[in-house]
Write a protein that holds these residues in place. Structure first.
Motif, PDB file in Angstrom:
ATOM      1  N   SER A 156       0.788  -1.094  -0.186  1.00 52.12           N
ATOM      2  CA  SER A 156       0.342   0.257  -0.061  1.00 52.12           C
ATOM      3  C   SER A 156       0.842   1.092   0.004  1.00 52.12           C
ATOM      4  N   TRP A 157       2.295   0.909   0.689  1.00 48.79           N
ATOM      5  CA  TRP A 157       2.756   1.909   0.465  1.00 48.79           C
ATOM      6  C   TRP A 157       3.564   2.403  -0.503  1.00 48.79           C
ATOM      7  N   GLY A 158       3.778   1.656  -1.579  1.00 52.84           N
ATOM      8  CA  GLY A 158       4.234   2.051  -2.593  1.00 52.84           C
ATOM      9  C   GLY A 158       3.331   1.866  -3.209  1.00 52.84           C
ATOM     10  N   CYS A 159       2.189   1.616  -3.543  1.00 50.30           N
ATOM     11  CA  CYS A 159       0.495   1.752  -4.322  1.00 50.30           C
ATOM     12  C   CYS A 159       0.978   3.732  -4.084  1.00 50.30           C
ATOM     13  N   GLY A 160       1.095   4.090  -2.613  1.00 56.64           N
ATOM     14  CA  GLY A 160       0.525   5.007  -2.632  1.00 56.64           C
ATOM     15  C   GLY A 160       1.802   6.251  -3.115  1.00 56.64           C
ATOM     16  N   LYS A 161       2.691   5.527  -3.507  1.00 54.13           N
ATOM     17  CA  LYS A 161       4.284   7.041  -3.530  1.00 54.13           C
ATOM     18  C   LYS A 161       3.867   6.844  -4.430  1.00 54.13           C
ATOM     19  N   GLY A 162       3.706   5.791  -5.529  1.00 48.84           N
ATOM     20  CA  GLY A 162       4.048   5.593  -6.900  1.00 48.84           C
ATOM     21  C   GLY A 162       2.915   5.649  -8.074  1.00 48.84           C
ATOM     22  N   VAL A 163       1.663   5.822  -7.642  1.00 51.65           N
ATOM     23  CA  VAL A 163       0.822   5.504  -8.068  1.00 51.65           C
ATOM     24  C   VAL A 163      -0.572   6.764  -7.704  1.00 51.65           C
ATOM     25  N   GLU A 164      -1.538   7.621  -8.715  1.00 56.30           N
ATOM     26  CA  GLU A 164      -2.017   8.756  -8.410  1.00 56.30           C
ATOM     27  C   GLU A 164      -3.343   8.007  -8.379  1.00 56.30           C
ATOM     28  N   GLY A 165      -3.944   9.157  -7.487  1.00 55.00           N
ATOM     29  CA  GLY A 165      -5.459   8.793  -7.467  1.00 55.00           C
ATOM     30  C   GLY A 165      -6.043   7.764  -7.060  1.00 55.00           C
ATOM     31  N   PRO A 166      -7.458   6.900  -7.134  1.00 52.35           N
ATOM     32  CA  PRO A 166      -7.637   6.085  -7.048  1.00 52.35           C
ATOM     33  C   PRO A 166      -6.866   4.897  -6.958  1.00 52.35           C
ATOM     34  N   SER A 167      -6.524   4.661  -8.507  1.00 54.49           N
ATOM     35  CA  SER A 167      -5.812   3.126  -8.795  1.00 54.49           C
ATOM     36  C   SER A 167      -5.346   2.849  -7.899  1.00 54.49           C
ATOM     37  N   SER A 168      -4.548   3.837  -7.016  1.00 55.69           N
ATOM     38  CA  SER A 168      -3.149   3.760  -5.852  1.00 55.69           C
ATOM     39  C   SER A 168      -4.094   2.469  -4.923  1.00 55.69           C
ATOM     40  N   PHE A 169      -5.408   2.737  -4.298  1.00 55.31           N
ATOM     41  CA  PHE A 169      -5.277   1.725  -3.173  1.00 55.31           C
ATOM     42  C   PHE A 169      -6.615   0.904  -4.268  1.00 55.31           C
ATOM     43  N   ARG A 170      -6.435   1.248  -5.104  1.00 52.55           N
ATOM     44  CA  ARG A 170      -7.649  -0.657  -5.894  1.00 52.55           C
ATOM     45  C   ARG A 170      -6.424  -1.077  -6.656  1.00 52.55           C
ATOM     46  N   ILE A 171      -5.417  -0.844  -6.700  1.00 55.44           N
ATOM     47  CA  ILE A 171      -4.275  -2.400  -6.649  1.00 55.44           C
ATOM     48  C   ILE A 171      -4.192  -2.433  -5.497  1.00 55.44           C
ATOM     49  N   ALA A 172      -3.654  -2.077  -5.031  1.00 55.17           N
ATOM     50  CA  ALA A 172      -3.552  -2.793  -3.425  1.00 55.17           C
ATOM     51  C   ALA A 172      -4.689  -3.893  -3.343  1.00 55.17           C
ATOM     52  N   TRP A 173      -6.124  -3.134  -3.139  1.00 55.60           N
ATOM     53  CA  TRP A 173      -6.978  -3.615  -2.653  1.00 55.60           C
ATOM     54  C   TRP A 173      -7.091  -5.635  -3.796  1.00 55.60           C
ATOM     55  N   GLY A 174      -6.509  -5.069  -4.268  1.00 59.59           N
ATOM     56  CA  GLY A 174      -7.411  -6.590  -5.487  1.00 59.59           C
ATOM     57  C   GLY A 174      -5.717  -7.594  -5.839  1.00 59.59           C
ATOM     58  N   VAL A 175      -4.417  -6.306  -5.131  1.00 58.93           N
ATOM     59  CA  VAL A 175      -3.153  -7.531  -4.914  1.00 58.93           C
ATOM     60  C   VAL A 175      -3.766  -8.562  -3.614  1.00 58.93           C
ATOM     61  N   GLN A 176      -4.710  -8.365  -2.787  1.00 58.75           N
ATOM     62  CA  GLN A 176      -4.884  -9.103  -2.058  1.00 58.75           C
ATOM     63  C   GLN A 176      -6.154 -10.779  -1.839  1.00 58.75           C
ATOM     64  N   ALA A 177      -6.401 -10.752  -3.606  1.00 56.33           N
ATOM     65  CA  ALA A 177      -7.178 -12.151  -4.117  1.00 56.33           C
ATOM     66  C   ALA A 177      -5.659 -12.949  -3.560  1.00 56.33           C
ATOM     67  N   VAL A 178      -4.547 -12.647  -4.355  1.00 60.71           N
ATOM     68  CA  VAL A 178      -3.431 -13.617  -4.643  1.00 60.71           C
ATOM     69  C   VAL A 178      -2.918 -13.983  -3.409  1.00 60.71           C
ATOM     70  N   PRO A 179      -2.891 -14.148  -2.157  1.00 55.89           N
ATOM     71  CA  PRO A 179      -3.329 -14.655  -1.343  1.00 55.89           C
ATOM     72  C   PRO A 179      -4.177 -15.889  -1.371  1.00 55.89           C
ATOM     73  N   GLY A 180      -5.283 -14.979  -1.420  1.00 57.71           N
ATOM     74  CA  GLY A 180      -6.621 -16.263  -1.727  1.00 57.71           C
ATOM     75  C   GLY A 180      -6.503 -17.567  -2.763  1.00 57.71           C
ATOM     76  N   LEU A 181      -5.314 -17.133  -3.947  1.00 57.56           N
ATOM     77  CA  LEU A 181      -6.059 -18.116  -4.595  1.00 57.56           C
ATOM     78  C   LEU A 181      -4.283 -18.893  -4.477  1.00 57.56           C
ATOM     79  N   VAL A 182      -3.308 -18.992  -4.085  1.00 60.55           N
ATOM     80  CA  VAL A 182      -2.228 -19.157  -3.440  1.00 60.55           C
ATOM     81  C   VAL A 182      -2.795 -20.788  -2.688  1.00 60.55           C
ATOM     82  N   LEU A 183      -3.590 -19.854  -1.089  1.00 58.75           N
ATOM     83  CA  LEU A 183      -3.929 -21.516  -0.688  1.00 58.75           C
ATOM     84  C   LEU A 183      -4.572 -21.629  -0.677  1.00 58.75           C
ATOM     85  N   LEU A 184      -6.241 -21.671  -1.487  1.00 57.58           N
ATOM     86  CA  LEU A 184      -7.467 -22.568  -3.031  1.00 57.58           C
ATOM     87  C   LEU A 184      -6.575 -23.530  -3.136  1.00 57.58           C
ATOM     88  N   VAL A 185      -5.002 -22.934  -4.283  1.00 54.67           N
ATOM     89  CA  VAL A 185      -4.337 -24.061  -5.060  1.00 54.67           C
ATOM     90  C   VAL A 185      -3.580 -24.829  -3.788  1.00 54.67           C
TER      91      VAL A 185
END
Length: 512
Positions: A156-185
């Motif tokens: 989140s810190w990296g997205c906040g520093k490197g991405v402007e506007g709402p896309s910053s927190f959208r990217i961070a919140w979307g990345v949350q799905a990755v560990p869920g997918l890893v656990l499922l597999v």
């Protein structure tokens, strides 16, 4: 199908379920002080921000209540698979949030998943692990939570520093799905809990699972046979009981365990640890830090959290549960009172801090640094003690028949108080400022006495030994001395079972 058999590897993947909780904590704490978040969601006031933060806990409460029924009917492994799918859906909803209501809906859905994983991962690992290392295995879940907090905060810190506007927190919140997918597999390659299999009378599968976990596939290994006898005895007792409801958890012979399991989870919240994770940015801003400095300071706290829990895990079974819980409560009590005193004496009221009208108290200079130092000490003590031990203890105190629902109810206690505190603390910093820490100090005082007088020692005991311990009249503060006594009782129970089995066989042959 290939099955993962190394208990540490199982714990490493299984506790991704704990990391999901950590991800969700940082997905909010990392953004509540940023311009992108505040501007897009119209600068939520303290009450609204408390509601947004607490919405995840509300979903977690519902998920924890349902978790026991799901895990008992479908198995521990399939319950975690369902939770993984729900988590991915929640991440997608949060990522696409258009307003506060949309965001709250996503956090509630994610919370449902966390309620299941937080209660059933520790049950699953407790039922897979041998008694001598059960504490460190189950404790890895808390470590995973802390890694999740740190990793998500850095993302989140990296997205906040490197991405402007709402896309910053959208990217961070979307990345949350990755560990869920890893656990499922990963769960497709996990064995089912041998104790759950025994509860379903799938004896051959239970024995095979114990063999691959503890005997390198050898069903006749002495360790496997001893463990299998314990599982059979626990399953026999479980089948003699009626179907368990939540009301049964408060019946004769079980209510003491329920009190211990639920209260240890409630006290973990009232200690103040998770609230510190949610609103640490507020504390640092009140102490005179702003901008990147407060963000860096938050990262230091999360690193301390990860390191301290990682240090204690290899020794957590030797030290014991009671010493860690009591010492943690006492030290945190002193820190809360000291923080309140420092803020009261050296602080002063203000209208806002750095444009944030939710913060109405400020202190600077050496007193501000002292408060930050105490926050670091607090999170380190929390990482050593209550953070891992509360989850371990709740997973140990219930017998097989009650375990899934009992731990589910315990986790529900954790989440309902998490919800209340997550909602309470934001307006508390606005309205009562330093007095907030007095409240948590009082909680720590009370829990110290509760643990001392009512929590028996469970470290390095089999789950069946713990059953006998709760059924005895030994005082909680004396239970660390009676391991040999219970070992003898369990051996007597085993011999009696063998005698009864042989007598039954002889009677059957005679009748034939």
């Amino acid at each position: 199908m290939y099955r993962i058999t190394n208990i540490y590897l199982l714990a490493a993947f299984g506790t991704i379920g704990g990391a999901l909780f950590g991800f969700d904590v940082s997905s909010m704490s990392a953004w509540i002080g940023t311009d992108q978040y505040l501007e897009y969601f119209n600068h939520p006031n303290s009450d609204l921000q408390g509601g947004i933060t607490a919405s995840m806990s509300a979903g977690s409460f519902a998920g924890a209540i349902a978790a026991g029924f799901v895990a008992d009917h479908l198995g521990r492994r399939y319950a975690l698979m369902i939770a993984s799918v729900i988590w991915i859906i929640g991440a997608v909803i949060q990522c696409s949030a258009q307003n506060v209501a949309h965001l709250v809906a996503g956090r509630v859905v994610s919370g449902l998943s966390i309620g299941i994983t937080s209660s059933q991962v520790c049950v699953y690992l407790a039922e897979l692990a041998p008694a001598r290392i059960r504490g460190r295995i189950v404790g890895i879940q808390q470590w995973a939570i802390e890694w999740g907090i740190l990793i998500m905060y850095l993302i989140s810190w990296g997205c906040g520093k490197g991405v402007e506007g709402p896309s910053s927190f959208r990217i961070a919140w979307g990345v949350q799905a990755v560990p869920g997918l890893v656990l499922l597999v990963a769960l497709f390659f996990f064995p089912e809990s041998p104790r759950w299999l025994a509860g379903q009378e799938r004896w051959e599968e239970a024995l095979d699972t114990l063999a691959i976990l503890h005997g390198k596939g050898n069903r006749h290994d002495p360790v496997v046979q001893v463990e299998f006898e314990e599982v059979k005895e626990a399953a026999r007792i479980a089948h003699e009981a009626k179907d368990v409801s939540f009301l049964a958890l408060f019946g004769p012979g079980i209510w003491k365990r329920t009190l211990c399991g639920v209260s240890v989870q409630v006290w973990q919240q009232l200690l103040g640890g998770n609230v510190q994770m949610y609103y640490v940015i507020y504390l640092f801003q009140m102490a005179g830090m702003s901008g990147d400095t407060s963000l860096y300071s938050s990262i230091i706290q999360y690193v301390l959290f990860v390191v301290t829990t990682g240090v204690i895990l290899p020794f957590i079974d030797r030290v014991g549960r009671r010493p860690l819980l009591i010492a943690g409560a006492i030290i945190c009590m002193v820190l809360h009172y000291a923080t309140a005193g420092t803020m009261a004496v050296y602080g002063h009221p203000v209208d806002q801090i750095d444009g944030n009208a939710n913060l109405r108290w400020e202190l600077a200079g050496a007193p501000g640094k002292a408060v930050i130092a105490m926050a670091y000490i607090f999170v380190s003590v929390y990482g050593f003690t209550w953070a891992p031990v509360a989850w371990i203890y709740a997973s140990e105190v219930f017998p097989l028949k009650y375990r899934a629902k009992g731990v589910g109810l315990s986790a529900a206690g954790n989440w309902i108080f998490n919800f209340a505190l997550a909602y309470f603390v934001a307006p508390a910093f606005t309205n009562i400022q330093w007095k907030t820490y007095i409240i948590f100090g009082v909680f720590c005082t009370v829990m110290t006495f509760h643990v001392f007088f009512f929590y028996p020692e469970t470290a390095q005991r089999s789950l069946e030994e713990i059953d006998l311990m709760f059924d005895s009249d030994v005082k909680a503060w004396q239970t660390h001395k009676i391991h040999d006594r219970f070992t003898e009782q369990i051996e007597q129970h085993r011999k009696q079972s063998v005698v009864e089995e042989h007598v039954g066989d002889a009677d059957h042959k005679e009748s034939v």
